[in-house]
Scaffold this active site. Sequence first.
Site, mmCIF file in Angstrom:
data_model
loop_
_atom_site.group_PDB
_atom_site.id
_atom_site.type_symbol
_atom_site.label_atom_id
_atom_site.label_comp_id
_atom_site.label_asym_id
_atom_site.label_seq_id
_atom_site.Cartn_x
_atom_site.Cartn_y
_atom_site.Cartn_z
ATOM 1 N N ARG A 1 102.322 36.724 -18.887
ATOM 2 C CA ARG A 1 103.465 36.843 -17.841
ATOM 3 C C ARG A 1 104.107 38.312 -18.233
ATOM 4 N NH1 ARG A 1 108.525 32.905 -18.028
ATOM 5 N NH2 ARG A 1 107.389 31.684 -16.565
ATOM 6 N N LYS B 1 96.746 41.139 -21.054
ATOM 7 C CA LYS B 1 97.404 41.682 -22.155
ATOM 8 C C LYS B 1 96.563 42.065 -23.343
ATOM 9 C CE LYS B 1 101.908 39.597 -21.209
ATOM 10 N NZ LYS B 1 103.057 38.889 -21.473
ATOM 11 N N ASP C 1 109.632 30.005 -25.227
ATOM 12 C CA ASP C 1 110.464 31.416 -25.103
ATOM 13 C C ASP C 1 110.384 31.513 -23.563
ATOM 14 O OD1 ASP C 1 109.177 34.416 -25.239
ATOM 15 O OD2 ASP C 1 111.093 34.031 -25.378
#
Lengths: 270, 271
Positions: free
Chosen positions: B55, B69, B202
């Site tokens: 994300r 990432k 999170d």
Amino acid sequence: MASDTKGESKFFVFQSLQTSNLKSLFVDSSSAATSFGTTLAKSPLSHTQYPYVTGSSVLGIKYKDGILIAADCGGSYGSTLRYKSVERLKSVGKFSVIGGSGEISDFQQIMRYLDELTLNDRMWDDGNSIGPKEVHNYLCRVMYNRRNKFDPLWNTLILGGVKKGVKYLGMVSMIGVHFRENHVASGFGNHLARPIFRDEWKEELTLEEGILLLEKCFRVLLYRDRSAVNKIQIANVTEEGTTISKPYALQTHWEYKAFHNPTQGVEGSW
Amino acid sequence: MVMEAPAKGGFRFDLCRRNAMLEKQGAHPPKFLKTGTTIVGLIYKDGVILGADTRATEGSIVADKNCEKIHKLAPNIFCCGAGTAADTENVTDMVSSQLELHRYATGRNSRVVTALTMLKSHLFRYQGHVSAALVLGGYDVTGPHLHAVYPHGSTDTLPFATMGSGSLAAMAMFESRYKEDMTKEEGMELVAAAICSGIFNDLGSGSNVDLCIITKDGLEFLRNYKQPNPRTYVSKRGYSFGKGHTAILSTKIIPLREQVTVVEGDAMVEE
């Protein structure tokens, strides 16, 4: 008639108090400078802005027969670990246990309020005893009202209890946020223990499994929270009553090969 | 006499004093300092496993649901990046180019510690303004290595590392379940569990899990290894609207030909 005059004289006293307060503000040179040009008068009173001696996380879970709440015995004074034998788990009445994290003096004050509450409840002498739901509600109102006066009790409280076979586990924060859940955590436990609870908690945990789960979370807190102490107590609340264990220490593991010589083969790093 | 009954209508300015007092005492709306990511790395028996969520956030909006990432620095060295996306991309690209030139100059495979030193000195030079927090892992001639690199230029050499806003949730998984000399399956499961813990606990992390396994024999890049947030409802009726779906209420045709006269002129001449 008599009451009217009494009322009036009370008014009079109140007024003179008010004016004398204002006078003292004007006399005080530092606050006069601020209050003169603005509509805001600097109050001579100031309330708690930050905590001094704090306790770290408290963890609580429901299991098959009741509630398990765990807390360590540390009281930190800023970054010093000042007190290592603070009891942060207390039983309330016949059916509940409360664990408090945050400012220790405020937690002690809350215990005094709860003593008064349970005493008044005993005085009714009606065969009923105050249960965890009532204590939780009382704590919510106390915390929220203090927050509204900008003078909070700097604590996050975890309350657990069993009354008539119904298990109850809830939490109240210093601003009055409250809820009930199957597993709760305060302080750093929110970040480190809650992911483990969400993954591994299930209904109908046995006592051993519950204690192992709490110890596993406390071990992670020991490794990763700087204000945690390796001296924990676990409180167990069941239909039969409440027991708070003696403090004991957890085993920690430091013997990884990688920790012995971390930069072997990577000369130039640290 | 002095006491006033509460006003029944009109404006009430009771809260102005409170707001002014709060502002004076330094109250400001919460800032988000940590970056929205969960990245982890783990050393197992035969090598290194790197994991990341997918994300990318812009404030409180999800800008990219499925970004990558895990960046390649060398055929045997990979790097997960948390922080400002531009910073992580550019720093890893730059070090990747430098490592390739270094390979040509030395005639050898790149070592992880070389990448580490290049990254660390670059980040230190910029005193933390290049906001890149990285988990660097690779397998070179000296064995498997895993490092955590912080935006100010410090590094940690660890058997397991987590970075980003979901690092505490992921670290909770690692600290409770890590053991030495895990097999590949155990390692992959633990890394995926740590990333999922970050995804679900999170707010800054979410979507899917990417894994990258680096061993002596080569590498395995598992893009979207786990997709725990699928789109669960898709309309069965579909989204094509053929003729007849919409009712026609009235029709008006304006022929343009009658209003526009096209005059054929000479062709344009190049000057």
